[in-house]
Write an enzyme that holds these catalytic residues in place. Sequence first.
Site, PDB file in Angstrom:
ATOM      1  N   ASP A 175      76.660  16.219  34.016  1.00 16.65           N
ATOM      2  CA  ASP A 175      77.645  16.582  32.986  1.00 16.65           C
ATOM      3  C   ASP A 175      77.054  17.502  31.913  1.00 16.65           C
ATOM      4  O   ASP A 175      77.716  18.441  31.455  1.00 16.65           O
ATOM      5  CB  ASP A 175      78.207  15.329  32.306  1.00 16.65           C
ATOM      6  CG  ASP A 175      79.157  14.562  33.211  1.00 16.65           C
ATOM      7  OD1 ASP A 175      79.816  15.195  34.056  1.00 16.65           O
ATOM      8  OD2 ASP A 175      79.244  13.329  33.069  1.00 16.65           O
ATOM      9  N   THR A 195      86.384  13.827  22.051  1.00 17.48           N
ATOM     10  CA  THR A 195      87.221  12.632  21.965  1.00 17.48           C
ATOM     11  C   THR A 195      88.354  12.759  22.993  1.00 17.48           C
ATOM     12  O   THR A 195      88.537  13.818  23.598  1.00 17.48           O
ATOM     13  CB  THR A 195      87.868  12.459  20.567  1.00 17.48           C
ATOM     14  OG1 THR A 195      88.936  13.396  20.426  1.00 17.48           O
ATOM     15  CG2 THR A 195      86.865  12.649  19.448  1.00 17.48           C
ATOM     16  N   LYS A 222      80.175   4.791  34.869  1.00 19.03           N
ATOM     17  CA  LYS A 222      79.002   5.677  34.751  1.00 19.03           C
ATOM     18  C   LYS A 222      77.754   4.958  34.236  1.00 19.03           C
ATOM     19  O   LYS A 222      76.646   5.333  34.578  1.00 19.03           O
ATOM     20  CB  LYS A 222      79.327   6.859  33.831  1.00 19.03           C
ATOM     21  CG  LYS A 222      80.241   7.888  34.461  1.00 19.03           C
ATOM     22  CD  LYS A 222      80.378   9.087  33.537  1.00 19.03           C
ATOM     23  CE  LYS A 222      81.262  10.141  34.160  1.00 19.03           C
ATOM     24  NZ  LYS A 222      81.293  11.385  33.367  1.00 19.03           N
ATOM     25  N   THR A 273      82.774   8.023  38.107  1.00 18.17           N
ATOM     26  CA  THR A 273      83.507   8.359  36.895  1.00 18.17           C
ATOM     27  C   THR A 273      83.913   7.090  36.142  1.00 18.17           C
ATOM     28  O   THR A 273      83.496   5.983  36.507  1.00 18.17           O
ATOM     29  CB  THR A 273      84.682   9.324  37.221  1.00 18.17           C
ATOM     30  OG1 THR A 273      85.234   9.791  35.995  1.00 18.17           O
ATOM     31  CG2 THR A 273      85.765   8.659  38.050  1.00 18.17           C
TER      32      THR A 273
END
Length: 273
Positions: A99, A188, A63, A59
């Site tokens: 993801d 965001t 990444k 994470t």
Amino acid sequence: MVGVIGDPVDHTASPAMHNAAFKDLGLDYIYVAFRVGNAELSEAVKGMRALNMAGMNVTVPHKKAVMAYLDVISPEARAIGAVNTIVNKDGKLIGHNTDAFGFTKSVDLEGTFKEWPQTVVLLGAGGAARAVLFALLQRPEVERIHLINRTLVRGELLANEMDSEGRVYTGSMSDSEWAEVGLLINSTSVGLFPDVTSLPLRDASVIRPDMLVVDIIYKPLQTQLMLKAGECGATAMNGLGMLVWQGVRAFELWTGVIPRSEIMISAALENMK
Ligand code: ATR
């Protein structure tokens, strides 16, 4: 052993989620969170090899950087430009990205439309936006993606990098273009705890009742954007589904077994309390 490396990792729900699913299936695995700073990233990956760990989640902020230390990068992770899951296959470290899968699966399940809409707005052009944009570009139904970012040039760079078909637009949007939007996504960090009263849109009046509004934030579970969407009569969903489904896919990559998503959802929710 599997785990997650990142910084910070104190509040991650992933250990609770995965350990609950291992227990549910009686699998002899354990998931541990490791706080790893930038300077220790290569050592952490070496350690993973040395200890023969089955896999790892990756994470923020690693990444992208972690890709340099892996043996193989999946085409999807390569296109997204980020790895969130490493699989140790007989000593060979393979980097995946789950993801985009997590995003698509959660919208397919929780979304209110039969078909993905033709016109989508994506707010943000950071790390999280990359996987969402990749997922959107995989949907043939999605013809226009308006990418809106505070720093215009960052949005333009991302659009140029990932879109070879002219489906991503970074210019300002007219009222008639807004009227076409069926799906609005916030990628965001605006609205993320503790910034819970902020809105990633300047003007919430662009939200219409027939829009699906997806905030990929899950802390808080109801963001300001989701609240506004509700007030406008639109359906809103948070990022918990994306979190869980990226985890489901990682779990499957490590163990070859598909976990029960409902076990992971309740473990994640319990952990967030
Ligand atoms: P992540 O990996 O979580 O996506 P990131 O790569 O730092 O984090 O990206 C954060 C995103 O949120 C970016 O799109 C950022 O806009 P900029 O590219 O202009 O920095 C956006 N963002 C963060 N704070 C913001 C704010 N106060 N107003 C508008 N956009 C913001």
